[in-house]
Design an enzyme around this catalytic site. Structure first.
Site, PDB file in Angstrom:
ATOM      1  N   TYR A 159      41.692  21.137  32.438  1.00  0.00           N
ATOM      2  CA  TYR A 159      41.725  20.189  33.547  1.00  0.00           C
ATOM      3  C   TYR A 159      41.220  18.836  33.050  1.00  0.00           C
ATOM      4  O   TYR A 159      40.857  18.678  31.883  1.00  0.00           O
ATOM      5  CB  TYR A 159      40.945  20.741  34.735  1.00  0.00           C
ATOM      6  CG  TYR A 159      41.600  21.974  35.328  1.00  0.00           C
ATOM      7  CD1 TYR A 159      42.856  21.892  35.921  1.00  0.00           C
ATOM      8  CD2 TYR A 159      40.995  23.222  35.266  1.00  0.00           C
ATOM      9  CE1 TYR A 159      43.487  23.007  36.447  1.00  0.00           C
ATOM     10  CE2 TYR A 159      41.614  24.355  35.783  1.00  0.00           C
ATOM     11  CZ  TYR A 159      42.863  24.240  36.373  1.00  0.00           C
ATOM     12  OH  TYR A 159      43.498  25.355  36.880  1.00  0.00           O
ATOM     13  N   GLY A 207      33.771  37.208  38.127  1.00  0.00           N
ATOM     14  CA  GLY A 207      34.921  36.728  38.883  1.00  0.00           C
ATOM     15  C   GLY A 207      35.731  37.879  39.408  1.00  0.00           C
ATOM     16  O   GLY A 207      35.564  38.357  40.525  1.00  0.00           O
ATOM     17  N   ARG A 208      36.636  38.385  38.559  1.00  0.00           N
ATOM     18  CA  ARG A 208      37.498  39.491  38.975  1.00  0.00           C
ATOM     19  C   ARG A 208      36.689  40.738  39.333  1.00  0.00           C
ATOM     20  O   ARG A 208      37.088  41.513  40.209  1.00  0.00           O
ATOM     21  CB  ARG A 208      38.507  39.796  37.866  1.00  0.00           C
ATOM     22  CG  ARG A 208      39.538  38.693  37.667  1.00  0.00           C
ATOM     23  CD  ARG A 208      40.352  38.904  36.395  1.00  0.00           C
ATOM     24  NE  ARG A 208      39.557  38.741  35.187  1.00  0.00           N
ATOM     25  CZ  ARG A 208      40.013  38.922  33.956  1.00  0.00           C
ATOM     26  NH1 ARG A 208      41.289  39.267  33.773  1.00  0.00           N
ATOM     27  NH2 ARG A 208      39.235  38.741  32.902  1.00  0.00           N
ATOM     28  N   CYS A 245      45.416  39.652  40.798  1.00  0.00           N
ATOM     29  CA  CYS A 245      44.864  38.611  41.669  1.00  0.00           C
ATOM     30  C   CYS A 245      45.253  37.235  41.155  1.00  0.00           C
ATOM     31  O   CYS A 245      45.669  36.351  41.917  1.00  0.00           O
ATOM     32  CB  CYS A 245      43.350  38.757  41.765  1.00  0.00           C
ATOM     33  SG  CYS A 245      42.489  38.794  40.159  1.00  0.00           S
ATOM     34  N   CYS A 251      37.019  46.988  37.948  1.00  0.00           N
ATOM     35  CA  CYS A 251      38.070  45.989  37.747  1.00  0.00           C
ATOM     36  C   CYS A 251      38.795  46.364  36.461  1.00  0.00           C
ATOM     37  O   CYS A 251      38.154  46.562  35.421  1.00  0.00           O
ATOM     38  CB  CYS A 251      37.478  44.592  37.617  1.00  0.00           C
ATOM     39  SG  CYS A 251      38.673  43.332  37.078  1.00  0.00           S
ATOM     40  N   ARG A 272      31.044  23.206  34.039  1.00  0.00           N
ATOM     41  CA  ARG A 272      31.821  24.249  33.369  1.00  0.00           C
ATOM     42  C   ARG A 272      32.501  23.634  32.155  1.00  0.00           C
ATOM     43  O   ARG A 272      33.309  22.705  32.271  1.00  0.00           O
ATOM     44  CB  ARG A 272      32.848  24.859  34.308  1.00  0.00           C
ATOM     45  CG  ARG A 272      33.400  26.178  33.746  1.00  0.00           C
ATOM     46  CD  ARG A 272      33.981  27.073  34.800  1.00  0.00           C
ATOM     47  NE  ARG A 272      33.800  28.460  34.419  1.00  0.00           N
ATOM     48  CZ  ARG A 272      34.515  29.464  34.893  1.00  0.00           C
ATOM     49  NH1 ARG A 272      35.445  29.243  35.793  1.00  0.00           N
ATOM     50  NH2 ARG A 272      34.281  30.695  34.500  1.00  0.00           N
ATOM     51  N   CYS A 301      43.777  43.711  35.345  1.00  0.00           N
ATOM     52  CA  CYS A 301      45.245  43.694  35.375  1.00  0.00           C
ATOM     53  C   CYS A 301      45.774  42.310  35.706  1.00  0.00           C
ATOM     54  O   CYS A 301      46.968  42.031  35.541  1.00  0.00           O
ATOM     55  CB  CYS A 301      45.763  44.708  36.389  1.00  0.00           C
ATOM     56  SG  CYS A 301      45.338  44.311  38.105  1.00  0.00           S
ATOM     57  N   GLU A 332      49.511  67.434  44.287  1.00  0.00           N
ATOM     58  CA  GLU A 332      50.103  66.813  43.099  1.00  0.00           C
ATOM     59  C   GLU A 332      50.835  67.890  42.293  1.00  0.00           C
ATOM     60  O   GLU A 332      50.273  68.947  41.998  1.00  0.00           O
ATOM     61  CB  GLU A 332      49.012  66.168  42.250  1.00  0.00           C
ATOM     62  CG  GLU A 332      49.444  65.684  40.877  1.00  0.00           C
ATOM     63  CD  GLU A 332      50.600  64.699  40.940  1.00  0.00           C
ATOM     64  OE1 GLU A 332      51.627  64.948  40.255  1.00  0.00           O
ATOM     65  OE2 GLU A 332      50.502  63.695  41.678  1.00  0.00           O
TER      66      GLU A 332
END
Length: 636
Positions: A165, A308-309, A338, A332, A211, A335, A400
């Site tokens: 950024y 975060g995730r 999100c 988590c 950051r 993957c 199953e």
């Protein structure tokens, strides 16, 4: 490892954080036209309820001419919504800040600006090179946004100075080729960041977190030695904490590491900065393992852990770890579902937590009348349907046909880069046992089975079946469904010549696993590229790894027949000449079709209440499957 170190207080400027866990700022697309919604408020309230020490609200745009999916903080009209987040979070003892961002050239819409007219990539527009007066105006925009943040009641502010950024773009010698006071030497390239930090310090008395990339992970880009020097400059400019990350849009596998990347991959970057500054340092990068997080803090590599995730998947992570219930933390699996959804401008959802994005209305309420619920199939949708239905008080059984629970999760987790999927499968299976769900394995279900057990409702979650097109020779002895290879039902010796027909997720994962076992692998795909159905960051890395491992990839290729020792194919489109591939074995990964039709028809004749969901209805991804399972569990 004693995780108690994560729950000791820490001073950050004039603030005292109650513990060492900070929610990392991640986009949600829950806002509307830049304004915070009640969905946004509920999302952050839920994470505060879970015991995190501080929350950094996702990046908010500071300049009125910036456009994107992010919330905005470039005018007083945006303050009331953000104040509602503060008011929702604070009663839980959580400190709350907001991230200020300017996307620069990394925009999805609107003006693209940068220190220099260097495009992001070969298809991106050339950004407008900022003039000095324009730079000064953006610095003022940051200061004004910080004042708005103080008006909203935030405890601290953070500047997004990483990930390519605008501040990060200024720091890169590869992309900032200015020759004035804002380019050239590192001190000049850091000038924009220092001016922003000083302007925020003059505008409000909130502690400022910065950051910073520890590295851009780009050849000739910003590196860790430069990061250490800039961190010292920022500390001198009054920054209260440095949050160390890495990567840009060109190296997103660093920023948002997929599951194949080891946990803690950015830890050395945080350590390098921590050794250079006296202010607290935040570390990030798949640190959702409690023992790893505790070790990072105990070793002095960082003072604070960004989740975060991990907090998307498990909002109660802090409270569960504090209580010593590490096994109850929903894993988590990195993957990036999100991230992928938000990157496409869709609302945040999660492949393992169906509550995400609907916290405002989510409620697992006791059933008015407990029922006998039979769940047929134990893939992602079936496991979740059984879990939620049992939490609501129903008497639940799950059936199953294979020897273990998991369905398609077991297949998906077979490849070396997808082992994390098995953690979620095992977590879900263990929960069902603990909740008292009746588990039947090696148990195919027919209408007669249903008649014998008299359920009130049957949830059909049998998944999808492989698509087998009418290609000559497809029933030959050397031709197998790719799932059989992934599950180890077909022996593949080193040196085996394997042709994988279909370059979808299953095809790529089959190629990866068989290549690891020494096979000589060729992928044949009709489309122009491979990896469809794979999240973009994961796909990029997977395809690179397949090429590095020597997998031959034929795209735009249509298979027209199988013969002993041969696969016949031709280029897609008219006029291509037929060619052949020598092979010992063929794996089919062509596609899927819904599997629930047959049993649903049988059960309808019995007058049974039937719910068909997940891939049994429409083949889809794990996010849709888990959410469909949750919806079934909530409504039976």
């Amino acid at each position: 490892m004693n995780t108690g170190v994560l729950f000791t207080p820490l001073r950050l400027g004039r603030l005292t954080l109650p513990n060492r866990l900070v929610m990392a700022p991640m986009g949600t697309c829950l806002d509307r036209d830049g304004f915070v919604t009640e969905d946004t408020v509920a999302y952050y309230r839920r994470r505060a309820e879970g015991g995190v020490g501080a929350i950094t609200v996702e990046g908010c745009l500071v300049s009125p001419d910036s456009r994107g999916p992010e919330p905005r903080l470039c005018g007083p009209q945006y303050v009331p919504g953000l104040r509602r987040i503060v008011e929702a979070v604070r009663p839980h003892g959580t400190k709350v800040g907001v991230q200020l961002m300017h996307p620069g050239r990394q925009v999805t819409d609107g003006p693209s600006v940068a220190p220099s007219p260097v495009p992001l990539n070969s298809v991106a527009p050339t950004p407008h090179a900022l003039t000095v007066p324009e730079i000064k105006r953006i610095v003022a925009d940051y200061a004004q946004a910080a004042r708005f943040a103080a008006d909203a009641g935030f405890d601290f502010v953070e500047v997004h100075g990483a990930h390519g950024y605008l501040p990060s773009n200024f720091l890169s010698a590869r992309h900032n080729v200015r020759t004035d006071a804002y380019g050239g030497t590192l001190a000049n390239r850091a000038r924009f960041s220092i001016e922003v930090a000083q302007a925020i310090g003059a505008a409000c008395d909130l502690p400022l977190v910065w950051r910073l990339n520890g590295t851009d992970a780009e050849p000739g880009g910003f590196d860790v030695e430069s990061a250490v020097a800039v961190a010292r400059m920022l500390e001198d400019a009054g920054v209260a904490s440095i949050s160390v990350s890495s990567g840009t849009w060109l190296t997103l596998h660093q920023t948002l590491a997929p599951m194949a990347v080891p946990r803690g991959h950015m830890r050395p970057l945080a350590r390098a900065v921590r050794q250079a500054v006296s202010v607290p340092v935040m570390a990030v990068g798949r640190l959702d393992s409690p023992n790893l997080a505790a070790d990072v803090v105990a070793s002095g590599d960082a003072d604070l852990i960004l989740l975060g995730r991990g907090l998307i998947a498990e909002p109660d992570w802090p409270n569960l770890v504090r209580a010593g219930r590490l096994g109850d933390v929903r894993p988590c699996i990195a993957c990036n579902a999100c991230v992928d959804l938000v990157g496409r401008g869709e609302r945040a959802r999660c492949a393992v937590n169906p509550e995400v994005g609907r916290e405002l209305t989510w409620a697992v309420k006791p059933a008015a009348t407990p029922r006998r619920v039979m769940v047929v199939g134990s893939g992602p949708s079936g496991l979740e349907a059984a879990r939620i239905a049992r939490l609501r008080g129903h008497r639940v059984s799950i059936w199953e046909r294979d020897r273990t629970l998991g369905g398609k999760l077991t297949v998906a987790g077979a490849a070396p880069s997808k082992q994390e999927v098995l953690r979620f499968r095992d977590f879900q299976a263990r929960l069902l046992v603990e909740l008292g769900v009746e588990v039947h394995t090696s148990a195919p279900v027919s209408a007669r089975t249903v008649e014998r057990h008299h359920p009130d409702v049957v949830v059909v979650a049998t998944g999808a079946e492989p698509l087998v097109p009418p290609i000559p020779g497809i029933d030959g002895p050397a031709v197998h469904d790719a799932q059989r290879l992934l599950l180890g039902e077909v022996t593949v010796e080193p040196g085996t010549r394997l042709v994988v027909v279909g370059g979808s997720a299953t095809g790529c994962e089959t190629a990866e696993l068989m290549c690891a076992r020494g096979a000589e692998v060729t992928i044949v795909e009709m489309a122009g590229s491979i990896g469809r159905g794979v999240e973009a960051i994961t796909r990029r890395q997977l395809v690179k790894q397949l090429r590095r491992d020597g997998v031959r990839i034929l795209t735009g290729a249509v298979v027209v027949g199988f013969e002993p020792g041969l696969v016949r194919w031709r280029p897609a489109g008219a006029g291509g000449e037929e060619e052949t591939l020598d092979t010992d074995l063929v794996a089919l990964a062509i596609g899927w079709r819904a599997s629930g039709t047959a049993i649903t028809t049988e059960l309808a004749l019995l007058g049974v209440d039937v719910r068909v969901l997940g891939d049994a209805e429409i083949p889809a991804d794990f996010v849709r499957a888990v959410n469909a399972g949750a919806d079934a569990g909530l409504t039976v």
